[in-house]
Design an enzyme around this catalytic site. Structure first.
Site, PDB file in Angstrom:
ATOM      1  N   ASP A   1      44.242  42.974  36.027  1.00 54.71           N
ATOM      2  CA  ASP A   1      44.197  43.014  34.562  1.00 54.71           C
ATOM      3  C   ASP A   1      44.079  44.447  34.052  1.00 54.71           C
ATOM      4  O   ASP A   1      44.677  44.806  33.034  1.00 54.71           O
ATOM      5  CB  ASP A   1      42.999  42.202  34.052  1.00 54.71           C
ATOM      6  CG  ASP A   1      43.201  40.708  34.230  1.00 54.71           C
ATOM      7  OD1 ASP A   1      44.307  40.309  34.628  1.00 54.71           O
ATOM      8  OD2 ASP A   1      42.245  39.955  33.978  1.00 54.71           O
TER       9      ASP A   1
ATOM     10  N   LYS B   1      34.396  36.709  25.454  1.00 54.00           N
ATOM     11  CA  LYS B   1      35.835  36.478  25.627  1.00 54.00           C
ATOM     12  C   LYS B   1      36.034  35.876  27.016  1.00 54.00           C
ATOM     13  O   LYS B   1      35.994  36.574  28.017  1.00 54.00           O
ATOM     14  CB  LYS B   1      36.615  37.785  25.477  1.00 54.00           C
ATOM     15  CG  LYS B   1      38.132  37.603  25.490  1.00 54.00           C
ATOM     16  CD  LYS B   1      38.828  38.937  25.196  1.00 54.00           C
ATOM     17  CE  LYS B   1      40.331  38.761  25.075  1.00 54.00           C
ATOM     18  NZ  LYS B   1      40.979  38.406  26.349  1.00 54.00           N
TER      19      LYS B   1
ATOM     20  N   GLU C   1      39.219  27.773  25.404  1.00 54.89           N
ATOM     21  CA  GLU C   1      39.662  28.417  26.635  1.00 54.89           C
ATOM     22  C   GLU C   1      39.307  27.511  27.811  1.00 54.89           C
ATOM     23  O   GLU C   1      38.141  27.145  28.004  1.00 54.89           O
ATOM     24  CB  GLU C   1      38.986  29.781  26.792  1.00 54.89           C
ATOM     25  CG  GLU C   1      39.703  30.725  27.713  1.00 54.89           C
ATOM     26  CD  GLU C   1      40.879  31.438  27.054  1.00 54.89           C
ATOM     27  OE1 GLU C   1      41.519  32.264  27.719  1.00 54.89           O
ATOM     28  OE2 GLU C   1      41.163  31.167  25.859  1.00 54.89           O
TER      29      GLU C   1
ATOM     30  N   LYS D   1      34.859  39.033  15.245  1.00 54.31           N
ATOM     31  CA  LYS D   1      35.645  38.362  14.213  1.00 54.31           C
ATOM     32  C   LYS D   1      34.976  38.533  12.856  1.00 54.31           C
ATOM     33  O   LYS D   1      33.747  38.592  12.773  1.00 54.31           O
ATOM     34  CB  LYS D   1      35.755  36.866  14.513  1.00 54.31           C
ATOM     35  CG  LYS D   1      36.386  36.517  15.844  1.00 54.31           C
ATOM     36  CD  LYS D   1      36.381  35.019  16.079  1.00 54.31           C
ATOM     37  CE  LYS D   1      37.035  34.653  17.406  1.00 54.31           C
ATOM     38  NZ  LYS D   1      36.997  33.190  17.661  1.00 54.31           N
TER      39      LYS D   1
ATOM     40  N   LYS E   1      37.296  45.433  25.418  1.00 55.18           N
ATOM     41  CA  LYS E   1      37.375  45.236  26.866  1.00 55.18           C
ATOM     42  C   LYS E   1      36.374  46.179  27.540  1.00 55.18           C
ATOM     43  O   LYS E   1      36.385  47.386  27.299  1.00 55.18           O
ATOM     44  CB  LYS E   1      38.798  45.517  27.375  1.00 55.18           C
ATOM     45  CG  LYS E   1      39.865  44.619  26.770  1.00 55.18           C
ATOM     46  CD  LYS E   1      39.715  43.166  27.184  1.00 55.18           C
ATOM     47  CE  LYS E   1      40.148  42.909  28.603  1.00 55.18           C
ATOM     48  NZ  LYS E   1      41.584  42.899  28.816  1.00 55.18           N
TER      49      LYS E   1
ATOM     50  N   CYS F   1      44.553  50.023  71.707  1.00 57.90           N
ATOM     51  CA  CYS F   1      44.382  48.809  70.906  1.00 57.90           C
ATOM     52  C   CYS F   1      43.074  48.112  71.270  1.00 57.90           C
ATOM     53  O   CYS F   1      42.815  47.871  72.461  1.00 57.90           O
ATOM     54  CB  CYS F   1      45.562  47.867  71.143  1.00 57.90           C
ATOM     55  SG  CYS F   1      45.389  46.263  70.302  1.00 57.90           S
TER      56      CYS F   1
ATOM     57  N   CYS G   1      44.145  44.573  73.146  1.00 59.96           N
ATOM     58  CA  CYS G   1      44.873  44.468  74.420  1.00 59.96           C
ATOM     59  C   CYS G   1      44.803  45.732  75.266  1.00 59.96           C
ATOM     60  O   CYS G   1      45.238  45.721  76.422  1.00 59.96           O
ATOM     61  CB  CYS G   1      46.333  44.113  74.159  1.00 59.96           C
ATOM     62  SG  CYS G   1      47.304  45.464  73.418  1.00 59.96           S
TER      63      CYS G   1
ATOM     64  N   CYS H   1      50.122  49.271  67.557  1.00 58.27           N
ATOM     65  CA  CYS H   1      49.944  48.964  68.968  1.00 58.27           C
ATOM     66  C   CYS H   1      51.327  48.923  69.606  1.00 58.27           C
ATOM     67  O   CYS H   1      52.221  48.235  69.101  1.00 58.27           O
ATOM     68  CB  CYS H   1      49.227  47.621  69.142  1.00 58.27           C
ATOM     69  SG  CYS H   1      49.159  47.053  70.851  1.00 58.27           S
TER      70      CYS H   1
ATOM     71  N   CYS I   1      50.874  42.235  73.051  1.00 60.83           N
ATOM     72  CA  CYS I   1      49.512  42.271  72.509  1.00 60.83           C
ATOM     73  C   CYS I   1      49.111  40.875  72.034  1.00 60.83           C
ATOM     74  O   CYS I   1      49.824  40.245  71.236  1.00 60.83           O
ATOM     75  CB  CYS I   1      49.429  43.259  71.356  1.00 60.83           C
ATOM     76  SG  CYS I   1      47.828  43.265  70.501  1.00 60.83           S
TER      77      CYS I   1
END
Length: 722
Positions: A43, A123, A196, A314, A338, A435, A438, A452, A457
């Site tokens: 957002d 909100k 909402e 408001k 916000k 790795c 492995c 790797c 692996c």
């Protein structure tokens, strides 16, 4: 320079071409968020792009057209539901990101109405919906003039003027009354309320835990999961996932002698709170009080079980609101503050290493609260791990065990480090030389990513198998990576794709009691497995055989070949002249005959080489993922190529879809075109055959006209198909 200042500076410097590209990018992000319920960015990132857009448009008002997301609401009504024209437009509220902007807005209100007061509300981060209640009673039942009201319609916002009828789904939401016994004097013949719809954090976590356990992709955030749930055709699913609704506005009251609901925002919510869940609301006379209310809402937002993405201010006197200018997107008499992103101090206590299906190593920081040494809580949830993207990111941010870093939740969802606050006492973290799974050697790629080098692996093969079984590929329900790890460790399956189908072939449900197979007996004897769980697993594997070429080709995991590239390859296979009627049979014939896959639109050197190597391994039987893989391909019931070019009305044509179509969503239109042999592209070029346009078509329509490309409406497209 903070994020808002940076966004404004970028907006001021945009050229006309850059402005057009920004408009298209925001439109694409809005479509993903509102229409597909699958956000591509946080957002916060979207908000900053909108700041850039509005800043640029303020400097260049002559550039502004109706297709800009500053002028119109993102989102369209889905064709899955009946469309509803709103009696009262469901508009947005303009966002601001600093207290000074709130103060300027309050002063502008006071300049017109010195006696104006204000309502300050939470909100809620959810999906907007309007409820319509009507009475059919002609006479009141008692001295208080009470009558019965029934919920007759629930409508989503859509584009602000036309939404979707989701009444059956909303009737499943706990706390939304189906019937009410109310005073006719106050509520009239009909009243409409806007609210909402949201999902609690607990229900969101419960859903994601189940998805992860089943090996599926978790939802991005509660808001989009709530929106996606409400748009399901299965009303029982809405009830099962536990949606909720807060009422925050009275849209309309018809025929009420005492219209007290439409006089004061605060007083109206107080009346409604007796019958509905309403948003938390405060009264304020001036900016100083508003400021305190905003701070109070912000201080408590992490303590609720639901997400808040701001505070709405408001004008309390509803009759005053029309005296202020609104737009086709924003309602008058409202503003939304916000909150800045919450940042805390995180100490890195460890760095975990993972290996993906391509062998690429991933790094994850284990963190705790640097001040309390306790689990770190931010935006109301606990954070214990943060992704460290690659070695360059680690070096640039001086990341090491013991270091302290700023941490935020991007969009209040994804934990993200913001920068070093205290240098790690150890040196900057270095990738291991071998790795951790492995022991294979680690290879570096441009100093950014490390891999790797061992093709065998165990972790790499496990991740490939998990990807193969995933929802977007073979869709083997319930086969999570944890279950795969368990099956491999017990020797039930190997690390190759075909081992899953070998296990299913050995299993015979009808004879599991009388003639148990060795594999089945071994699995049922293991902890955590029973007869039913084994049967469910095998059933899911068998169902995955009924799939299509695109899913299989994507599941195989050839580098850079996903669903989009697989669709292009599928079209090339269908156009190739051959007697073979199976997709893979024809694909291998193309390879043996020296077909140049690089000539397929969008196929570069990497994709072409990977596809050639795959075909070579299949043809020679040297696939490292299993010798019997060819048998698996033959066993899968891929659709035969039986449609001739003449029957595919759009064969050889490329379409671009832009704007909002009256009856179809964009994805539905793309599916229709592709089902009839056509291709869809995201940009207009000389290769484009037709551009399908809807409302607010934008720059793609302009480009089509400049290139002389024919333009179709939705009706024209259907006529062409007919």
């Amino acid at each position: 320079m903070n994020d808002i200042e940076l966004a404004r500076a970028i907006g001021e410097a945009l050229s006309a071409d850059e402005y057009q590209k920004l408009k298209e990018k925001i439109a694409d992000l809005a479509s993903a968020y509102y229409d597909d319920d699958a956000p591509k960015v946080s957002d916060h990132v979207y908000d900053m792009l909108m700041v850039q857009l509005k800043t640029c448009e303020k400097l260049h008002p002559d550039w502004v057209k109706q297709d800009s997301l500053s002028q119109t609401i993102g989102g369209v009504a889905s064709s899955k539901f009946a469309k509803v024209t709103h009696d009262v437009p469901m508009l947005s509220i303009e966002d601001v990101f600093d207290k000074e902007s709130v103060k300027e807005w309050v002063n502008s209100i006071k300049a017109v109405h010195p006696d104006a007061t204000f309502a300050v509300e939470e909100k809620i981060d959810g999906l907007s919906c309007t409820l319509r209640y009507k009475t059919t009673d002609t006479e009141p039942y008692d001295e208080a003039n009470c009558v019965y009201y029934k919920l007759v319609l629930a409508e989503t916002r859509g584009n602000g003027f036309i939404g979707e009828d989701v009444t059956e789904n909303v009737l499943q939401i706990e706390g939304v009354p189906h019937e009410l016994f109310l005073s006719h004097d106050v509520f009239g013949e009909e009243f409409q309320l806007r609210g909402e719809i949201y999902m609690t954090r607990a229900d969101f976590q419960k859903y994601n835990d189940a998805e992860l356990a089943a090996g599926r992709k978790p939802a991005a955030n509660p808001r989009n999961l709530a929106a996606g749930t409400l748009r399901q055709k299965d009303a029982a699913l809405v009830k099962a996932r536990g949606l909720h609704m807060f009422i925050f506005n009275v849209q309309k009251v018809d025929g009420a002698p005492r219209n007290s609901l439409m006089q004061s925002q605060f007083a109206g919510l107080q009346i409604l709170s007796k019958y509905f869940d309403t948003v938390l609301c405060f009264q304020a006379d001036d900016f100083e009080t508003i400021d305190k209310c905003i701070d109070q809402i912000g201080a408590n937002k992490g303590q609720h079980g639901y997400d808040i993405d701001g505070a709405v201010v408001k004008v309390d006197q509803i009759a005053y609101r029309p005296d202020f200018q609104g737009t086709s997107k924003y309602s008058a008499g409202h503003i939304a503050y916000k909150y800045p992103q919450e940042e805390k101090r995180a100490e890195i206590t460890d760095i975990e290493v993972g290996v993906g299906r391509t062998g690429k190593l991933s790094f994850t920081a284990v963190v705790r609260d640097a001040d309390t040494k306790l689990p770190l809580s931010i935006c109301g949830t606990e954070v214990s791990r943060v992704t460290l993207h690659n070695l360059k990111y680690i070096a640039d941010n001086q990341i090491g065990i013991g270091g302290v870093y700023g941490i935020i939740k991007s969009g209040e969802i994804i934990p993200k480090l913001t920068g070093v606050m205290y240098q790690a006492p150890q040196i900057i973290y270095q990738a291991p030389k071998t790795c951790p799974f492995c022991g294979g050697q680690i290879e570096r790629s441009d100093g950014v990513d490390v891999f790797c080098s061992n093709p065998d692996c165990s972790e790499m093969n496990l991740q490939s198998l998990a990807y193969f079984a995933g929802r977007d590929q073979m869709n083997i329900d319930g086969l999570s990576i944890e279950i795969l790890r368990d099956l491999i460790s017990k020797g039930i399956i190997g690390p190759s794709f075909d081992s899953l189908y070998q296990m299913a072939n050995e299993y015979n449900i009808t004879k599991q009691i009388d003639v148990p197979t060795q594999s089945n007996t071994f699995l049922e004897d293991c902890d955590g497995w029973g007869r039913q769980s084994v049967a469910n697993l095998v059933d899911a594997i068998n169902k995955s055989r009924q799939t299509d070429f695109v899913r299989v080709m994507s599941a195989i995991g050839i580098k850079n070949i996903g669903h989009g590239q697989a669709k292009l390859l599928k079209a090339a296979i269908e156009n190739y002249k051959s007697e073979d009627i199976t997709y893979f049979g024809r694909l291998f014939e193309m390879y043996r005959n020296g077909f140049d896959f690089g000539q397929i639109d969008g196929f570069g050197e990497v994709i072409t080489n990977g596809l050639n190597n795959f075909c070579a391994a299949c043809v020679t039987g040297s696939l490292p993922i299993g010798r019997e893989f060819m048998e698996l391909l033959d066993e899968l019931t891929l659709p035969d190529i039986s449609v001739t070019e003449g029957e595919q009305k759009f064969h050889g044509m490329t379409f671009v879809i832009t704007g909002t179509l009256p009856n179809m969503g964009r994805k539905e239109c793309e599916a229709l075109i592709e089902a009839n042999g056509g291709k869809c592209s995201g940009s207009v070029s000389k290769k484009t055959t037709y551009v399908v346009v809807g409302e607010a078509a934008g720059s793609k329509l302009d480009k089509a006209k400049s290139l002389g490309i024919p333009v179709l409406s939705e009706a024209d497209l259907m006529a062409l198909l007919a």
